[in-house]
Design a protein around this motif. Structure first.
Motif, short mmCIF file in Angstrom:
data_model
loop_
_atom_site.label_atom_id
_atom_site.label_comp_id
_atom_site.label_asym_id
_atom_site.label_seq_id
_atom_site.Cartn_x
_atom_site.Cartn_y
_atom_site.Cartn_z
N PRO A 111 0.81 -1.23 0.00
CA PRO A 111 0.00 0.00 0.00
C PRO A 111 0.84 1.28 0.00
O PRO A 111 0.46 2.26 -0.63
N LEU A 112 1.98 1.25 0.67
CA LEU A 112 2.87 2.41 0.67
C LEU A 112 3.40 2.67 -0.74
O LEU A 112 3.42 3.81 -1.21
N VAL A 113 3.81 1.60 -1.41
CA VAL A 113 4.32 1.72 -2.78
C VAL A 113 3.21 2.24 -3.70
O VAL A 113 3.43 3.15 -4.51
N ALA A 114 2.02 1.68 -3.56
CA ALA A 114 0.90 2.09 -4.42
C ALA A 114 0.54 3.55 -4.20
O ALA A 114 0.29 4.29 -5.16
N ASP A 115 0.53 3.98 -2.95
CA ASP A 115 0.20 5.39 -2.66
C ASP A 115 1.33 6.33 -3.06
O ASP A 115 1.10 7.51 -3.32
N GLY A 116 2.57 5.83 -3.11
CA GLY A 116 3.71 6.67 -3.47
C GLY A 116 3.85 6.87 -4.97
O GLY A 116 4.40 7.89 -5.41
N SER A 117 3.35 5.94 -5.75
CA SER A 117 3.49 6.05 -7.21
C SER A 117 2.90 7.33 -7.78
O SER A 117 3.54 7.98 -8.62
N PRO A 118 1.70 7.75 -7.36
CA PRO A 118 1.17 9.01 -7.91
C PRO A 118 2.02 10.23 -7.60
O PRO A 118 2.05 11.19 -8.37
N ILE A 119 2.74 10.20 -6.49
CA ILE A 119 3.62 11.33 -6.16
C ILE A 119 4.69 11.45 -7.24
O ILE A 119 4.98 12.55 -7.73
N LEU A 120 5.28 10.32 -7.63
CA LEU A 120 6.33 10.34 -8.64
C LEU A 120 5.79 10.65 -10.03
O LEU A 120 6.51 11.19 -10.88
N GLU A 121 4.54 10.33 -10.28
CA GLU A 121 3.93 10.61 -11.59
C GLU A 121 3.90 12.11 -11.89
O GLU A 121 3.87 12.51 -13.04
N GLY A 122 3.93 12.92 -10.83
CA GLY A 122 3.88 14.37 -11.01
C GLY A 122 5.19 14.99 -11.47
O GLY A 122 5.23 16.19 -11.74
N PHE A 123 6.23 14.21 -11.58
CA PHE A 123 7.54 14.74 -11.97
C PHE A 123 7.82 14.43 -13.44
O PHE A 123 7.39 13.41 -13.96
N THR A 124 8.57 15.32 -14.07
CA THR A 124 8.98 15.08 -15.46
C THR A 124 10.09 14.02 -15.47
O THR A 124 10.70 13.73 -14.43
N VAL A 125 10.38 13.49 -16.64
CA VAL A 125 11.46 12.52 -16.78
C VAL A 125 12.78 13.15 -16.32
O VAL A 125 13.56 12.52 -15.59
N ASP A 126 13.04 14.38 -16.73
CA ASP A 126 14.28 15.05 -16.33
C ASP A 126 14.37 15.21 -14.81
O ASP A 126 15.43 15.02 -14.22
N GLN A 127 13.26 15.55 -14.17
CA GLN A 127 13.26 15.69 -12.71
C GLN A 127 13.50 14.34 -12.04
O GLN A 127 14.22 14.27 -11.04
N LEU A 128 12.92 13.29 -12.59
CA LEU A 128 13.13 11.95 -12.03
C LEU A 128 14.58 11.52 -12.17
O LEU A 128 15.14 10.89 -11.26
N VAL A 129 15.21 11.86 -13.28
CA VAL A 129 16.62 11.53 -13.47
C VAL A 129 17.47 12.26 -12.43
O VAL A 129 18.36 11.66 -11.81
#
Length: 155
Positions: A111-129
Motif C-alpha cells: 500500500p505504501l508503494v501504491a500510494d507513493g506512485s502518484p507522487i512520482l507521476e507528477g515529476f517530469t522525466v528530467d526531474q526523475l533523473v
C-alpha cells in the motif's frame, strides 16, 4: 552562495532527516507486526533484490558469518526465507524469500508503494533523473562513511 540558497539547503537537510525518521518508524512498525527485529527486516529488504548467498548477506548487513547463519535460521523458522542450492554452482547456497514470506511483507509495504506512485507521476522525466542521481550520490556518500566507521573498529 546567495542568501536564500543556504536556508533552503538547511531545509532540504531537515526534510531528509525527517523522511529518514519516518521511514525508520514505518519499518519499526512493520517489524512489530511481523515479529521481526530491525536486522531481520534489513535482511529481507536486501532479499527483495533477489536470492543472495549468506556471504553476500553478511556483507550487506555488516554481520559476522555466525550471526548471519543465526539470522537466516531464524527467518527460515518463521517461513520468510529458504535456502536452496545455486543453479550453476552447487557448492553455493542461496537464500531467497518463500512465497509466504514475500506475501506477508508485500501486504505491509504494497500500500505504501501504491500510494507513493502518484507522487512520482507528477515529476517530469528530467526531474526523475535528477532525483535518482541525487539519491544514488547520497547512498554512495553514506556507504563511504559507513566503511570509514567500520575501519575504525569498536571502542
Amino acid at each position: 552562495m546567495p542568501a536564500k540558497r543556504q536556508p533552503l539547503i538547511a531545509e532540504v537537510g531537515r526534510a531528509l532527516q525527517a523522511y529518514q525518521r519516518s521511514t525508520q518508524a514505518f519499518d519499526d512498525e512493520v517489524g512489530r507486526v511481523l515479529g521481526l527485529n530491525p536486522t531481520d527486516l534489513r535482511c529481507l529488504d536486501w532479499l527483495t533484490e533477489g536470492p543472495m548467498t549468506a556471504t553476500r548477506l553478511a556483507e550487506a548487513t555488516g554481520l559476522s558469518a555466525a550471526a548471519t547463519t543465526s539470522l537466516i535460521d531464524r527467518l527460515e523458522r518463521k517461513d520468510f526465507v529458504r535456502r536452496r542450492r545455486h543453479d550453476s554452482d552447487r557448492r553455493h547456497v542461496l537464500v531467497e524469500f518463500t512465497e509466504r514470506g514475500l506475501e506477508r511483507v508485500g501486504v505491509l509495504y504494497g500500500p505504501l508503494v501504491a500510494d507513493g506512485s502518484p507522487i512520482l507521476e507528477g515529476f517530469t522525466v528530467d526531474q526523475l533523473v535528477v532525483m535518482r542521481d541525487q539519491l544514488d550520490a547520497m547512498r554512495d556518500l553514506t556507504d563511504r562513511h559507513r566503511a570509514r566507521l567500520r575501519s575504525m573498529g569498536s571502542g
